[in-house]
Every structure is written in C-alpha cells, then in structure tokens.
Design a protein around this motif. Sequence first.
Motif, PDB file in Angstrom:
ATOM      1  N   VAL A   1     -10.325  59.945  84.058  1.00 19.46           N
ATOM      2  CA  VAL A   1     -11.769  60.173  84.011  1.00 19.46           C
ATOM      3  C   VAL A   1     -11.992  61.667  84.206  1.00 19.46           C
ATOM      4  O   VAL A   1     -11.478  62.253  85.172  1.00 19.46           O
ATOM      5  CB  VAL A   1     -12.496  59.369  85.120  1.00 19.46           C
ATOM      6  CG1 VAL A   1     -13.975  59.739  85.172  1.00 19.46           C
ATOM      7  CG2 VAL A   1     -12.317  57.872  84.881  1.00 19.46           C
TER       8      VAL A   1
ATOM      9  N   LEU B   1     -21.186  53.726  84.094  1.00 24.57           N
ATOM     10  CA  LEU B   1     -20.306  53.625  82.915  1.00 24.57           C
ATOM     11  C   LEU B   1     -18.844  53.718  83.329  1.00 24.57           C
ATOM     12  O   LEU B   1     -17.979  52.996  82.821  1.00 24.57           O
ATOM     13  CB  LEU B   1     -20.627  54.745  81.911  1.00 24.57           C
ATOM     14  CG  LEU B   1     -22.027  54.744  81.308  1.00 24.57           C
ATOM     15  CD1 LEU B   1     -22.192  55.921  80.357  1.00 24.57           C
ATOM     16  CD2 LEU B   1     -22.290  53.437  80.566  1.00 24.57           C
ATOM     17  N   ILE B   2     -18.573  54.629  84.273  1.00 25.68           N
ATOM     18  CA  ILE B   2     -17.194  54.758  84.763  1.00 25.68           C
ATOM     19  C   ILE B   2     -16.756  53.435  85.412  1.00 25.68           C
ATOM     20  O   ILE B   2     -15.659  52.938  85.169  1.00 25.68           O
ATOM     21  CB  ILE B   2     -17.073  55.919  85.784  1.00 25.68           C
ATOM     22  CG1 ILE B   2     -17.376  57.261  85.113  1.00 25.68           C
ATOM     23  CG2 ILE B   2     -15.695  55.935  86.428  1.00 25.68           C
ATOM     24  CD1 ILE B   2     -17.459  58.450  86.085  1.00 25.68           C
TER      25      ILE B   2
ATOM     26  N   PHE C   1     -11.525  58.829  79.587  1.00 27.06           N
ATOM     27  CA  PHE C   1     -12.976  58.680  79.565  1.00 27.06           C
ATOM     28  C   PHE C   1     -13.550  60.026  79.972  1.00 27.06           C
ATOM     29  O   PHE C   1     -13.518  60.405  81.139  1.00 27.06           O
ATOM     30  CB  PHE C   1     -13.439  57.572  80.519  1.00 27.06           C
ATOM     31  CG  PHE C   1     -14.932  57.410  80.535  1.00 27.06           C
ATOM     32  CD1 PHE C   1     -15.569  56.739  79.501  1.00 27.06           C
ATOM     33  CD2 PHE C   1     -15.710  57.937  81.561  1.00 27.06           C
ATOM     34  CE1 PHE C   1     -16.952  56.591  79.490  1.00 27.06           C
ATOM     35  CE2 PHE C   1     -17.097  57.803  81.569  1.00 27.06           C
ATOM     36  CZ  PHE C   1     -17.708  57.132  80.525  1.00 27.06           C
TER      37      PHE C   1
ATOM     38  N   LYS D   1     -17.670  50.458  84.838  1.00 24.94           N
ATOM     39  CA  LYS D   1     -17.369  49.447  83.807  1.00 24.94           C
ATOM     40  C   LYS D   1     -15.952  49.685  83.247  1.00 24.94           C
ATOM     41  O   LYS D   1     -15.174  48.745  83.082  1.00 24.94           O
ATOM     42  CB  LYS D   1     -18.460  49.560  82.725  1.00 24.94           C
ATOM     43  CG  LYS D   1     -18.239  48.816  81.465  1.00 24.94           C
ATOM     44  CD  LYS D   1     -18.904  47.444  81.551  1.00 24.94           C
ATOM     45  CE  LYS D   1     -18.843  46.642  80.269  1.00 24.94           C
ATOM     46  NZ  LYS D   1     -17.559  46.520  79.631  1.00 24.94           N
ATOM     47  N   GLU D   2     -15.629  50.952  82.980  1.00 24.94           N
ATOM     48  CA  GLU D   2     -14.283  51.282  82.475  1.00 24.94           C
ATOM     49  C   GLU D   2     -13.209  50.851  83.477  1.00 24.94           C
ATOM     50  O   GLU D   2     -12.156  50.331  83.102  1.00 24.94           O
ATOM     51  CB  GLU D   2     -14.141  52.798  82.239  1.00 24.94           C
ATOM     52  CG  GLU D   2     -15.023  53.367  81.160  1.00 24.94           C
ATOM     53  CD  GLU D   2     -14.530  53.036  79.764  1.00 24.94           C
ATOM     54  OE1 GLU D   2     -13.309  52.844  79.589  1.00 24.94           O
ATOM     55  OE2 GLU D   2     -15.363  52.956  78.848  1.00 24.94           O
TER      56      GLU D   2
ATOM     57  N   ALA E   1      -6.291  54.832  88.118  1.00 26.21           N
ATOM     58  CA  ALA E   1      -7.110  55.748  87.319  1.00 26.21           C
ATOM     59  C   ALA E   1      -7.128  57.068  88.056  1.00 26.21           C
ATOM     60  O   ALA E   1      -7.262  57.100  89.282  1.00 26.21           O
ATOM     61  CB  ALA E   1      -8.533  55.212  87.179  1.00 26.21           C
TER      62      ALA E   1
ATOM     63  N   LEU F   1      -5.993  55.227  83.069  1.00 23.21           N
ATOM     64  CA  LEU F   1      -7.175  55.961  82.636  1.00 23.21           C
ATOM     65  C   LEU F   1      -7.248  57.321  83.321  1.00 23.21           C
ATOM     66  O   LEU F   1      -6.938  57.449  84.508  1.00 23.21           O
ATOM     67  CB  LEU F   1      -8.428  55.150  83.038  1.00 23.21           C
ATOM     68  CG  LEU F   1      -9.786  55.658  82.579  1.00 23.21           C
ATOM     69  CD1 LEU F   1      -9.907  55.582  81.055  1.00 23.21           C
ATOM     70  CD2 LEU F   1     -10.908  54.853  83.231  1.00 23.21           C
TER      71      LEU F   1
ATOM     72  N   ASP G   1     -13.048  46.964  83.588  1.00 27.85           N
ATOM     73  CA  ASP G   1     -12.427  46.412  82.378  1.00 27.85           C
ATOM     74  C   ASP G   1     -10.905  46.534  82.446  1.00 27.85           C
ATOM     75  O   ASP G   1     -10.171  45.716  81.911  1.00 27.85           O
ATOM     76  CB  ASP G   1     -12.911  47.160  81.129  1.00 27.85           C
ATOM     77  CG  ASP G   1     -14.339  46.780  80.754  1.00 27.85           C
ATOM     78  OD1 ASP G   1     -14.877  45.835  81.357  1.00 27.85           O
ATOM     79  OD2 ASP G   1     -14.914  47.452  79.862  1.00 27.85           O
ATOM     80  N   ARG G   2     -10.439  47.611  83.094  1.00 26.71           N
ATOM     81  CA  ARG G   2      -8.997  47.861  83.161  1.00 26.71           C
ATOM     82  C   ARG G   2      -8.364  47.329  84.443  1.00 26.71           C
ATOM     83  O   ARG G   2      -7.194  47.579  84.712  1.00 26.71           O
ATOM     84  CB  ARG G   2      -8.723  49.350  83.042  1.00 26.71           C
ATOM     85  CG  ARG G   2      -9.046  49.894  81.678  1.00 26.71           C
ATOM     86  CD  ARG G   2      -8.762  51.380  81.613  1.00 26.71           C
ATOM     87  NE  ARG G   2      -8.702  51.859  80.251  1.00 26.71           N
ATOM     88  CZ  ARG G   2      -9.753  52.139  79.488  1.00 26.71           C
ATOM     89  NH1 ARG G   2     -10.965  51.968  79.965  1.00 26.71           N
ATOM     90  NH2 ARG G   2      -9.608  52.556  78.253  1.00 26.71           N
TER      91      ARG G   2
END
Length: 203
Positions: A37, A73-74, A57, A76-77, A7, A35, A80-81
């Motif tokens: 961010v 929140l980041i 994101f 979690k992203e 990310a 991702l 998840d990935r």
Amino acid sequence: MQPYRIAVFASGSGSNFQAIVDQVQKGKLDVSIELLVCDRPQAFVVERATEAKVPVFAFRPKEYESREEYESLILKELQDREIDLIVMAGYMRIITNVLIVPYYGRMINIHPSLLPSFPGVKAIEQAVAYGVKQTGVTVHFVDGGLDSGPIIAQRSVEIHEHETADSLAERIHAAEHVLLPHVIRSLREGRVSIDGRRVSIRL
Ligand code: GRF
C-alpha cells in the motif's frame, strides 16, 4: 503451517520493504507478501514491488475527501486478501480507527529511534541535534497515537563524535533491515504475546 499473509505500507524508497522481500526469497522468512500500500504512486518502493511481483495499491490522498475515505478502500483490499499482519515501513501518514480498530495487535510500525525518545518525523536528525550518544530502532504495535504503541523490540545504534544525520542513517537502516524481519518472523511463529503495554517474544 498455515500461510501468513502480510501487507506492507510504505511511502518512499522502500529499503525495509526490500529487506522483507529478500528474506522471503532466501527462504528465511515464511510469509507471503500479498500487497504493497503506497500513498505516493511515483515512490521507488512501487518499482521494487513490481520487480518482486507484489500487487500494489497506490493512491493519491488529495483525491479523497478524508483519510477515512481512502482507508475504507485500503481496508477492503486487506480484507479481500485476508491479511494477517500489516507492516508499516516508512508509511508517512497518520492512520485512523478505520484501520486501527480491525487490526489492533496485527499492525506494526518501524521507527528510527529508541522510542519514546524522538517520535514523529526526522527522528534521526532529532537524535543528532539533541546530542544523545545512543539512538536506535524500534518496532512497535500501532495504536491511535504518534509512534506510541506497545514496543515489541528495539536495537541500539551508537552515535559517534562528529556524526552527521546521513552517516547515522546508514547504520540505522542496517539495523532496521535486521530487526523488522526478525519481529515479523516472531509474530508469524506465534511467539509474541502482549499484555497491556508489555510485549514479550519467546525464543
Ligand atoms: C525508515 O527509517 C523507517 O524507520 C521510517 O521510515 C524509513 C523508511 O525507509 N519509518 P525505507 O523507505 O524503508 O527505505
């Protein structure tokens, strides 16, 4: 080899993000950019990510009560990935333990000076104003301090007479675009070891 999922965190133009994308597309860097961010939804890096089909994101920090709230929140992203490595490439925010603790040793930052000289913002301008003859680029692991984590790799860039911050920035960025993919490749290939503050890259 197992896929290696990264990310990228960025806030602005994203030329370093682009350098990573280019290396991946040329087959020279075997990672999957999962991702981007970004704390500024209008930043040019978001366009670059969309063009490269990298999920984004994007968020506005002001809409949250605290850093910890948006970083959760980041996180979690990222989880998840199943992100293996976070690459901070011009992400202009202080980060907290919400991200540092789970990703220590798996989170790197690029900084446009030879650390520990000129940490913080406007490092290129700081070096010109101070009158040093050499500055450069550093990639380091992220810890809780300001540009203070263990140094993985550095490249020097000479400061010419009558240099301006703009002319120096061009050569600094060119050095960054080589050094950052090089470090990511070394991490991906498991050639980086860390012992306290001392980091080594095996050839
Ligand atoms: C780079 O100089 C990087 O070292 C610093 O922020 C700048 C980001 O540039 N942390 P870009 O957005 O990658 O073009």
